[in-house]
Design an enzyme around this catalytic site. Sequence first.
Site, PDB file in Angstrom:
ATOM      1  N   TRP A 276      10.187 -49.863 -22.869  1.00 43.24           N
ATOM      2  CA  TRP A 276      10.928 -49.483 -21.697  1.00 43.24           C
ATOM      3  C   TRP A 276      11.798 -48.267 -21.950  1.00 43.24           C
ATOM      4  O   TRP A 276      12.799 -47.856 -21.437  1.00 43.24           O
ATOM      5  CB  TRP A 276      11.914 -50.543 -20.973  1.00 43.24           C
ATOM      6  CG  TRP A 276      11.020 -51.693 -20.579  1.00 43.24           C
ATOM      7  CD1 TRP A 276      10.368 -52.093 -19.401  1.00 43.24           C
ATOM      8  CD2 TRP A 276      10.778 -52.831 -21.429  1.00 43.24           C
ATOM      9  NE1 TRP A 276       9.652 -53.074 -19.438  1.00 43.24           N
ATOM     10  CE2 TRP A 276       9.977 -53.757 -20.602  1.00 43.24           C
ATOM     11  CE3 TRP A 276      11.069 -53.331 -22.649  1.00 43.24           C
ATOM     12  CZ2 TRP A 276       9.360 -54.982 -21.268  1.00 43.24           C
ATOM     13  CZ3 TRP A 276      10.528 -54.541 -23.208  1.00 43.24           C
ATOM     14  CH2 TRP A 276       9.837 -55.366 -22.469  1.00 43.24           C
ATOM     15  N   ASP A 277      11.634 -47.931 -23.253  1.00 43.46           N
ATOM     16  CA  ASP A 277      12.611 -46.696 -23.802  1.00 43.46           C
ATOM     17  C   ASP A 277      14.048 -47.432 -23.692  1.00 43.46           C
ATOM     18  O   ASP A 277      14.869 -46.551 -23.445  1.00 43.46           O
ATOM     19  CB  ASP A 277      12.458 -45.316 -23.037  1.00 43.46           C
ATOM     20  CG  ASP A 277      13.150 -44.175 -23.446  1.00 43.46           C
ATOM     21  OD1 ASP A 277      13.723 -44.270 -24.872  1.00 43.46           O
ATOM     22  OD2 ASP A 277      13.646 -43.247 -22.703  1.00 43.46           O
ATOM     23  N   MET A 278      14.217 -48.612 -24.133  1.00 43.80           N
ATOM     24  CA  MET A 278      15.708 -49.140 -24.209  1.00 43.80           C
ATOM     25  C   MET A 278      16.315 -49.045 -25.572  1.00 43.80           C
ATOM     26  O   MET A 278      16.458 -49.812 -26.270  1.00 43.80           O
ATOM     27  CB  MET A 278      15.804 -50.799 -23.706  1.00 43.80           C
ATOM     28  CG  MET A 278      15.321 -50.794 -22.379  1.00 43.80           C
ATOM     29  SD  MET A 278      16.550 -49.996 -21.030  1.00 43.80           S
ATOM     30  CE  MET A 278      15.666 -50.280 -19.616  1.00 43.80           C
TER      31      MET A 278
ATOM     32  N   LYS B 234      21.112 -49.866 -23.209  1.00 43.00           N
ATOM     33  CA  LYS B 234      20.768 -49.322 -22.059  1.00 43.00           C
ATOM     34  C   LYS B 234      20.498 -50.561 -20.979  1.00 43.00           C
ATOM     35  O   LYS B 234      20.671 -50.171 -19.679  1.00 43.00           O
ATOM     36  CB  LYS B 234      19.474 -48.523 -22.225  1.00 43.00           C
ATOM     37  CG  LYS B 234      19.454 -47.414 -22.758  1.00 43.00           C
ATOM     38  CD  LYS B 234      18.226 -46.458 -22.529  1.00 43.00           C
ATOM     39  CE  LYS B 234      18.379 -45.036 -23.535  1.00 43.00           C
ATOM     40  NZ  LYS B 234      17.292 -44.436 -23.202  1.00 43.00           N
TER      41      LYS B 234
ATOM     42  N   ASN C  56      15.353 -46.117 -17.692  1.00 43.75           N
ATOM     43  CA  ASN C  56      15.965 -45.897 -19.139  1.00 43.75           C
ATOM     44  C   ASN C  56      16.930 -44.627 -18.975  1.00 43.75           C
ATOM     45  O   ASN C  56      17.410 -44.360 -20.117  1.00 43.75           O
ATOM     46  CB  ASN C  56      14.521 -45.195 -19.783  1.00 43.75           C
ATOM     47  CG  ASN C  56      13.836 -44.013 -18.962  1.00 43.75           C
ATOM     48  OD1 ASN C  56      14.117 -43.799 -17.679  1.00 43.75           O
ATOM     49  ND2 ASN C  56      13.399 -43.063 -19.775  1.00 43.75           N
TER      50      ASN C  56
END
Length: 782
Positions: free
Chosen positions: A462-464, A490, A583
């Site tokens: 999740w681009d966390m 995030k 994100n």
Amino acid sequence: MPAIATGILFILIGLALGIGGVWLVALGGSWYYAAAAVGFLATGALLAARRSASLWVYALLVAGTLVWAFAEVGVDWWQLAPRGDVIVVLGLWLLTPWITRRLDRPAADRPPAAWRGAGVPLALSLAVSAAVALYAFASPPSRDITGRLPSAAVTPVPGDYGGVPAGEWHAYGRSNLANRYSPLDQIDSGNVDRLQVAWHYHTGDVRRPSDPNETTYEVTPLMVRDTLYLCTPHNFVIALDAETGRERWRFDPKVPDDSNRQHLTCRGVSYHEAQGAAAAESCGRRVFMPTADARLIALDAGTGRVCPGFGENGAVNLWAGMPHKKPGFYYSTSPPVVTRDLIVIGGAVNDNVSVNEPSGVIRAYDVRTGALVWNWDSGNPDETAPIAPGETYTENSPNAWTTMSADEDLGLVYVPLGNAPPDQFGGNRGPTVERFSSSVVALDLATGQLRWVFQTVHHDLWDMDVPAQPSLLDVTTDRGVVPAIVAPTKQGDVYVLDRRTGEPILPVTEQPAPQGAVPGDHTAPTQPTSALTFKPPRPLEGRDMWGGTMFDQLVCRIRFRQLRYDGRYTPPSVQGSLIHPGNFGVFNWGGVAVDPVRQVMFGTPAYLAFVSRMIPRENPTERYVTDGGLGLNENFGAPYAVELKPFVSPLGLPCQAPPWGYVAGADLRTGEVAWMRHNGTVRDRSPVPLPFEMGVPDLGGPVITAGGVAFISGTIDYYVRAYDVTTGERLWEDRLPAGGQATPMTYRGPSGRQYLVVVAGGHGSLGTKAGDSVIAYALPAN
């Protein structure tokens, strides 16, 4: 004629609502819109026939809408408004003489239909709706939390806390402890509303046609002795007189334009002051600047001249040892950590372009000579001695694009890491990448050896990234005083860990996570959650969908039902998945501010949903989501490209209901969120500049002071604001000339006045107004 035309309009509205309403019902959503369509069609047909019964039917529609809306969202004004705005406006039109006098063809001596009884129910239903609306408008949003943080001192700190004199600001987070806390108290909750502009400086660095969209001005200046040091998006380094804002020197590193860059920004410079005999030498005080063409430059803090003894002609080449050398694909946007002997730096890698990207290696250089002392490569974490000439670091490894912090007494540097590109597909990641992705790692300052790792997201899809500089302070617990690290994320969790070991101080539990990744990938069975969390209180539902009107709200409800959504950590899918929080992050690079005396935290949580749709790739080089440029989100060489965008209505408004942004205070000893208030207006984001206080995101960090005041400037409306740390009450605000997406700082000038400095330069992807302002505020001189 107006009655007939209005009838046709109502029929058209009914048809549109009918199509959308039936579609929504078929997807398992609310029946209201289909029922409302029947009401509009019936009203329209009766109006076209000039029948006063049309007013009775519409009165039922108004009353039914009010009951339905109240049942779904209570007295939340911004939720009620799109459900009723069109309904009420059209109802008021129906009561006008242009409509009522033409109904039932009244004789000349008979009053219009509205006043013979047919319009009374409609007038009453509209009056009740107006009363509910007024009550809702005066009520705070239901998600606001009212309370107080403890105000008593728990652990007093020395005036030179963090090794920085009380009136100065030596590092991005003020010191390497990164509290963003100043012990100054001249400005306090009782006088902050008297702040006024003391000086206003323009850097002259403005956007160019060749700049990427993500050109931003995110700098937090440093203040040492009597001088401010700052950088600009094009990497100019500037020194200003701290009392007057007058420019003392300027350095241009002559960074060439490059269309391959995803970002063009500078969050700050770093400072080092030699000790002993070395302090008197040339370049005894240094300012370090990482550039967009991957150089690390050392400058004399007094003159702005390059320090010739550092690296080659004053610069270290950060491309050394990198795989896949492609100009514009690796650089550092954040200031490095500088200790007594070392400068430690990471770097940013362009997101989601391909599977053949540079490394996320962390490197430490001698602060005087620029010689490489150690390198920590997450793909080869046990070998930290400098790599040999001709060797390269691990490609595509997790990178530290944000700012690090350090505890020199413990001999540790704390590195927040992202995940390996591509962000939304992890089927090709190796075991070491899996171990360190989206984690905080503690490295030995002397050797670079790993001391501990704490992962905030397992198998991150999740681009966390861990996006923010961790803050260090001592926390009082049942076991005594524990040296702690506070890491905001995030996904909304704030982890409070023992910074010696990485063990949680506030409890961390593993919670079951949604399953079902795209073919070729997998999901982690559980995800960690901290006891101190700002995660959404519950998963989104259809009733949480929003819009400017009932029509775009209906579209958002349909889209919500079409997407896969299983709550937090819903895996990306070919169908398209709703990712909430998205994100953009509940917290991003601005992080939080902590008061080490009261052991409390001030933050600016934000809530914006995104849509992530995986697109199967048939070959490794074809473009699926872009027409040109870098190819962001193409993921060349991976099985999937990704379409990633905000979850917005046809009008460009968020599909989820406001508030979207808050200020919040939490007790770091207990993990309790004491208060949380929606914050900011849509004045600079709506077609009409109306200052509706809906709660908007903040991108930029807070600063907190011993005067009990916190400051932020990063909301998407152009204001700098001050808050009471104890209660969250807003105490003061001032209009900025551009977007203020940076973290403010505060210092004491040579005259003894305390200054607040705000940078207003705008943010490319947020669309805030660009500028080049550095503004200092102070209390009146007398």
